[in-house]
Design a protein around this motif. Structure first.
Motif, PDB file in Angstrom:
ATOM      1  N   MET A 103       0.824  -1.306  -0.014  1.00  0.00           N
ATOM      2  CA  MET A 103      -0.241   0.051  -0.047  1.00  0.00           C
ATOM      3  C   MET A 103       0.899   1.284   0.099  1.00  0.00           C
ATOM      4  O   MET A 103       1.716   1.351   1.023  1.00  0.00           O
ATOM      5  CB  MET A 103      -1.042   0.118   1.450  1.00  0.00           C
ATOM      6  CG  MET A 103      -1.930   1.173   1.078  1.00  0.00           C
ATOM      7  SD  MET A 103      -3.172   1.417   2.510  1.00  0.00           S
ATOM      8  CE  MET A 103      -2.045   1.767   3.945  1.00  0.00           C
ATOM      9  N   LEU A 104       0.881   2.044  -1.050  1.00  0.00           N
ATOM     10  CA  LEU A 104       1.621   3.284  -1.274  1.00  0.00           C
ATOM     11  C   LEU A 104       0.780   4.516  -0.901  1.00  0.00           C
ATOM     12  O   LEU A 104       1.090   5.594  -0.112  1.00  0.00           O
ATOM     13  CB  LEU A 104       1.963   3.517  -2.612  1.00  0.00           C
ATOM     14  CG  LEU A 104       2.936   2.405  -3.397  1.00  0.00           C
ATOM     15  CD1 LEU A 104       3.116   2.862  -4.588  1.00  0.00           C
ATOM     16  CD2 LEU A 104       4.021   2.249  -2.441  1.00  0.00           C
ATOM     17  N   ALA A 105      -0.479   4.636  -0.832  1.00  0.00           N
ATOM     18  CA  ALA A 105      -1.440   5.695  -0.641  1.00  0.00           C
ATOM     19  C   ALA A 105      -2.835   5.259  -0.238  1.00  0.00           C
ATOM     20  O   ALA A 105      -3.427   4.094  -0.926  1.00  0.00           O
ATOM     21  CB  ALA A 105      -1.292   6.816  -1.627  1.00  0.00           C
ATOM     22  N   PHE A 106      -3.567   6.245   0.297  1.00  0.00           N
ATOM     23  CA  PHE A 106      -5.098   5.984   0.437  1.00  0.00           C
ATOM     24  C   PHE A 106      -5.734   7.442   0.794  1.00  0.00           C
ATOM     25  O   PHE A 106      -5.066   8.403   0.734  1.00  0.00           O
ATOM     26  CB  PHE A 106      -5.416   4.999   1.838  1.00  0.00           C
ATOM     27  CG  PHE A 106      -4.910   5.486   3.124  1.00  0.00           C
ATOM     28  CD1 PHE A 106      -5.886   6.347   4.045  1.00  0.00           C
ATOM     29  CD2 PHE A 106      -3.712   5.602   3.694  1.00  0.00           C
ATOM     30  CE1 PHE A 106      -5.484   6.995   5.207  1.00  0.00           C
ATOM     31  CE2 PHE A 106      -3.327   6.244   4.945  1.00  0.00           C
ATOM     32  CZ  PHE A 106      -4.286   6.970   5.491  1.00  0.00           C
ATOM     33  N   ASP A 107      -7.069   7.450   0.631  1.00  0.00           N
ATOM     34  CA  ASP A 107      -7.915   8.597   0.849  1.00  0.00           C
ATOM     35  C   ASP A 107      -8.693   8.505   1.852  1.00  0.00           C
ATOM     36  O   ASP A 107      -9.087   7.370   2.441  1.00  0.00           O
ATOM     37  CB  ASP A 107      -8.067   9.266  -0.407  1.00  0.00           C
ATOM     38  CG  ASP A 107      -9.019   8.223  -1.268  1.00  0.00           C
ATOM     39  OD1 ASP A 107      -9.569   7.384  -0.743  1.00  0.00           O
ATOM     40  OD2 ASP A 107      -9.511   8.799  -2.344  1.00  0.00           O
ATOM     41  N   LYS A 108      -9.999   9.570   2.082  1.00  0.00           N
ATOM     42  CA  LYS A 108     -10.895   9.481   2.990  1.00  0.00           C
ATOM     43  C   LYS A 108     -12.035   8.440   2.381  1.00  0.00           C
ATOM     44  O   LYS A 108     -12.725   7.845   3.409  1.00  0.00           O
ATOM     45  CB  LYS A 108     -11.595  10.743   3.298  1.00  0.00           C
ATOM     46  CG  LYS A 108     -11.849  11.274   1.682  1.00  0.00           C
ATOM     47  CD  LYS A 108     -12.687  12.704   1.980  1.00  0.00           C
ATOM     48  CE  LYS A 108     -13.458  13.320   0.955  1.00  0.00           C
ATOM     49  NZ  LYS A 108     -13.885  14.655   1.018  1.00  0.00           N
ATOM     50  N   HIS A 109     -11.992   8.152   1.048  1.00  0.00           N
ATOM     51  CA  HIS A 109     -12.855   6.944   0.709  1.00  0.00           C
ATOM     52  C   HIS A 109     -12.405   5.427   0.636  1.00  0.00           C
ATOM     53  O   HIS A 109     -13.210   4.729   0.135  1.00  0.00           O
ATOM     54  CB  HIS A 109     -13.325   7.366  -0.872  1.00  0.00           C
ATOM     55  CG  HIS A 109     -13.825   8.937  -0.833  1.00  0.00           C
ATOM     56  ND1 HIS A 109     -15.108   9.094  -0.378  1.00  0.00           N
ATOM     57  CD2 HIS A 109     -13.239  10.004  -1.414  1.00  0.00           C
ATOM     58  CE1 HIS A 109     -15.176  10.591  -0.830  1.00  0.00           C
ATOM     59  NE2 HIS A 109     -14.408  10.820  -1.225  1.00  0.00           N
ATOM     60  N   MET A 110     -11.255   5.531   1.333  1.00  0.00           N
ATOM     61  CA  MET A 110     -10.603   4.158   1.341  1.00  0.00           C
ATOM     62  C   MET A 110     -10.286   3.663   0.049  1.00  0.00           C
ATOM     63  O   MET A 110      -9.879   2.525  -0.054  1.00  0.00           O
ATOM     64  CB  MET A 110     -11.612   3.225   1.994  1.00  0.00           C
ATOM     65  CG  MET A 110     -11.356   3.255   3.666  1.00  0.00           C
ATOM     66  SD  MET A 110      -9.551   3.434   4.263  1.00  0.00           S
ATOM     67  CE  MET A 110      -9.246   1.493   4.174  1.00  0.00           C
ATOM     68  N   ASN A 111     -10.115   4.402  -1.036  1.00  0.00           N
ATOM     69  CA  ASN A 111      -9.294   4.268  -2.255  1.00  0.00           C
ATOM     70  C   ASN A 111      -7.852   3.826  -1.932  1.00  0.00           C
ATOM     71  O   ASN A 111      -7.351   4.484  -1.353  1.00  0.00           O
ATOM     72  CB  ASN A 111      -9.499   5.221  -3.210  1.00  0.00           C
ATOM     73  CG  ASN A 111     -10.906   5.475  -3.811  1.00  0.00           C
ATOM     74  OD1 ASN A 111     -11.686   4.770  -3.648  1.00  0.00           O
ATOM     75  ND2 ASN A 111     -11.305   6.679  -3.897  1.00  0.00           N
ATOM     76  N   LEU A 112      -7.502   2.823  -2.402  1.00  0.00           N
ATOM     77  CA  LEU A 112      -6.153   2.255  -2.187  1.00  0.00           C
ATOM     78  C   LEU A 112      -5.139   2.364  -3.470  1.00  0.00           C
ATOM     79  O   LEU A 112      -5.479   2.000  -4.549  1.00  0.00           O
ATOM     80  CB  LEU A 112      -5.950   1.217  -1.579  1.00  0.00           C
ATOM     81  CG  LEU A 112      -6.891   0.883  -0.152  1.00  0.00           C
ATOM     82  CD1 LEU A 112      -7.019  -0.563   0.135  1.00  0.00           C
ATOM     83  CD2 LEU A 112      -6.202   1.697   0.789  1.00  0.00           C
ATOM     84  N   VAL A 113      -3.976   2.703  -3.565  1.00  0.00           N
ATOM     85  CA  VAL A 113      -2.830   2.481  -4.285  1.00  0.00           C
ATOM     86  C   VAL A 113      -1.978   1.324  -3.962  1.00  0.00           C
ATOM     87  O   VAL A 113      -1.351   1.520  -2.943  1.00  0.00           O
ATOM     88  CB  VAL A 113      -1.922   3.954  -4.587  1.00  0.00           C
ATOM     89  CG1 VAL A 113      -1.190   3.751  -5.681  1.00  0.00           C
ATOM     90  CG2 VAL A 113      -3.089   5.045  -4.947  1.00  0.00           C
ATOM     91  N   LEU A 114      -2.122   0.355  -4.549  1.00  0.00           N
ATOM     92  CA  LEU A 114      -1.166  -0.742  -4.302  1.00  0.00           C
ATOM     93  C   LEU A 114      -0.120  -0.819  -5.424  1.00  0.00           C
ATOM     94  O   LEU A 114      -0.361  -0.948  -6.538  1.00  0.00           O
ATOM     95  CB  LEU A 114      -2.144  -2.168  -4.416  1.00  0.00           C
ATOM     96  CG  LEU A 114      -3.139  -2.145  -3.280  1.00  0.00           C
ATOM     97  CD1 LEU A 114      -3.979  -3.338  -3.317  1.00  0.00           C
ATOM     98  CD2 LEU A 114      -2.631  -1.790  -1.689  1.00  0.00           C
ATOM     99  N   ALA A 115       1.118  -1.546  -5.052  1.00  0.00           N
ATOM    100  CA  ALA A 115       2.148  -1.493  -6.031  1.00  0.00           C
ATOM    101  C   ALA A 115       2.485  -3.151  -5.896  1.00  0.00           C
ATOM    102  O   ALA A 115       2.239  -3.631  -4.736  1.00  0.00           O
ATOM    103  CB  ALA A 115       3.474  -0.905  -5.521  1.00  0.00           C
ATOM    104  N   ASP A 116       2.994  -3.676  -6.943  1.00  0.00           N
ATOM    105  CA  ASP A 116       3.423  -5.067  -6.889  1.00  0.00           C
ATOM    106  C   ASP A 116       2.023  -5.735  -6.696  1.00  0.00           C
ATOM    107  O   ASP A 116       2.302  -6.797  -5.798  1.00  0.00           O
ATOM    108  CB  ASP A 116       4.522  -5.574  -6.272  1.00  0.00           C
ATOM    109  CG  ASP A 116       5.718  -4.599  -6.399  1.00  0.00           C
ATOM    110  OD1 ASP A 116       5.988  -4.390  -7.562  1.00  0.00           O
ATOM    111  OD2 ASP A 116       6.637  -4.262  -5.638  1.00  0.00           O
ATOM    112  N   CYS A 117       1.066  -5.528  -7.251  1.00  0.00           N
ATOM    113  CA  CYS A 117      -0.233  -6.068  -6.885  1.00  0.00           C
ATOM    114  C   CYS A 117      -0.464  -7.581  -7.547  1.00  0.00           C
ATOM    115  O   CYS A 117      -0.001  -7.616  -8.807  1.00  0.00           O
ATOM    116  CB  CYS A 117      -1.309  -5.172  -7.198  1.00  0.00           C
ATOM    117  SG  CYS A 117      -2.931  -5.975  -6.356  1.00  0.00           S
ATOM    118  N   GLU A 118      -0.735  -8.521  -6.908  1.00  0.00           N
ATOM    119  CA  GLU A 118      -1.363  -9.857  -7.557  1.00  0.00           C
ATOM    120  C   GLU A 118      -2.523 -10.146  -7.278  1.00  0.00           C
ATOM    121  O   GLU A 118      -3.201  -9.765  -5.797  1.00  0.00           O
ATOM    122  CB  GLU A 118      -0.335 -10.933  -7.068  1.00  0.00           C
ATOM    123  CG  GLU A 118       1.112 -10.895  -7.334  1.00  0.00           C
ATOM    124  CD  GLU A 118       1.930 -11.638  -6.904  1.00  0.00           C
ATOM    125  OE1 GLU A 118       1.542 -12.429  -5.570  1.00  0.00           O
ATOM    126  OE2 GLU A 118       2.952 -12.093  -7.450  1.00  0.00           O
TER     127      GLU A 118
END
Length: 202
Positions: A23-38
């Motif tokens: 997890m690289l980042a998130f916001d108030k809506h719990m949208n997530l930025v994931l790296a090396d995702c499987e």
């Protein structure tokens, strides 16, 4: 959630898919930025002898943005990578050095403290308006010629008086003297033809 930044997470989605990634980042809506995702999906096995068997399909996605409303559960799958931990510790351990931070311009000298930078101090005289120092209007008129007003400069002979006027008399202001005899009409002015009628109403 700030404590989970850079951790490897396992997320379960509404459609039963499971995602793992850093997890690289998130916001108030719990949208997530994931790296090396499987992505892992569990489907029913196909074939004559695959009754009630399931099979898991893995797909590598890389860097993704995951919508928060699709996430059902989040769990920690692993610690942050060693490089991220080392960078965080190194940034905290650095002490201030002897150098001084200064903004780097593009050849414009920095303004002294308490004054506006160059280009923000106001308009330059003659560009965009007069400067604040000049109170009077800017004159673009020709400098006055030596001698009396209305008379030719020194060394030039005065023009002859128009017909019907005595020498030395000047026509009243706003009146042009008639052209001297033998001079044609001004450019662009067509003289009337002989025998032509005057304009209507005259």
């Amino acid at each position: 959630m700030m404590g989970l930044l850079n951790h490897r997470l396992r997320l379960t989605l509404l459609d039963t898919r499971v995602m793992t990634g850093q997890m690289l980042a998130f916001d108030k809506h719990m949208n997530l930025v994931l790296a090396d995702c499987e992505e892992f999906r569990t489907i029913k096995a196909k074939g004559p002898d695959a009754k009630g068997k399931t099979q898991q399909i893995k797909r590598t996605l890389g860097l993704i943005i995951l919508r928060g409303e699709t996430v059902i559960s989040i769990s920690v799958d692993g610690p942050p990578p060693a490089s991220a931990t080392r960078q965080a510790r190194g940034a905290a351990a650095l002490s201030a050095g002897p150098g001084v931070g200064r903004p780097a311009g593009r050849g414009i000298p920095a303004a002294p403290p308490g004054s506006a930078p160059a280009g923000l101090a106001g308009p330059v005289r003659g560009v965009g308006g007069p400067a604040a120092i000049s109170a009077g209007p800017i004159s673009f008129m020709r400098p006055p010629m030596p001698g009396m007003p209305g008379m030719p400069p020194p060394g030039f002979r005065p023009p002859p008086p128009p017909p019907g006027m005595a020498p030395g008399m000047v026509p009243p202001p706003g009146f042009r003297p008639p052209p001297p005899p033998g001079m044609g009409p001004p450019p662009g002015f067509r003289p009337p033809h002989p025998g032509s009628r005057p304009p209507h109403g005259q």
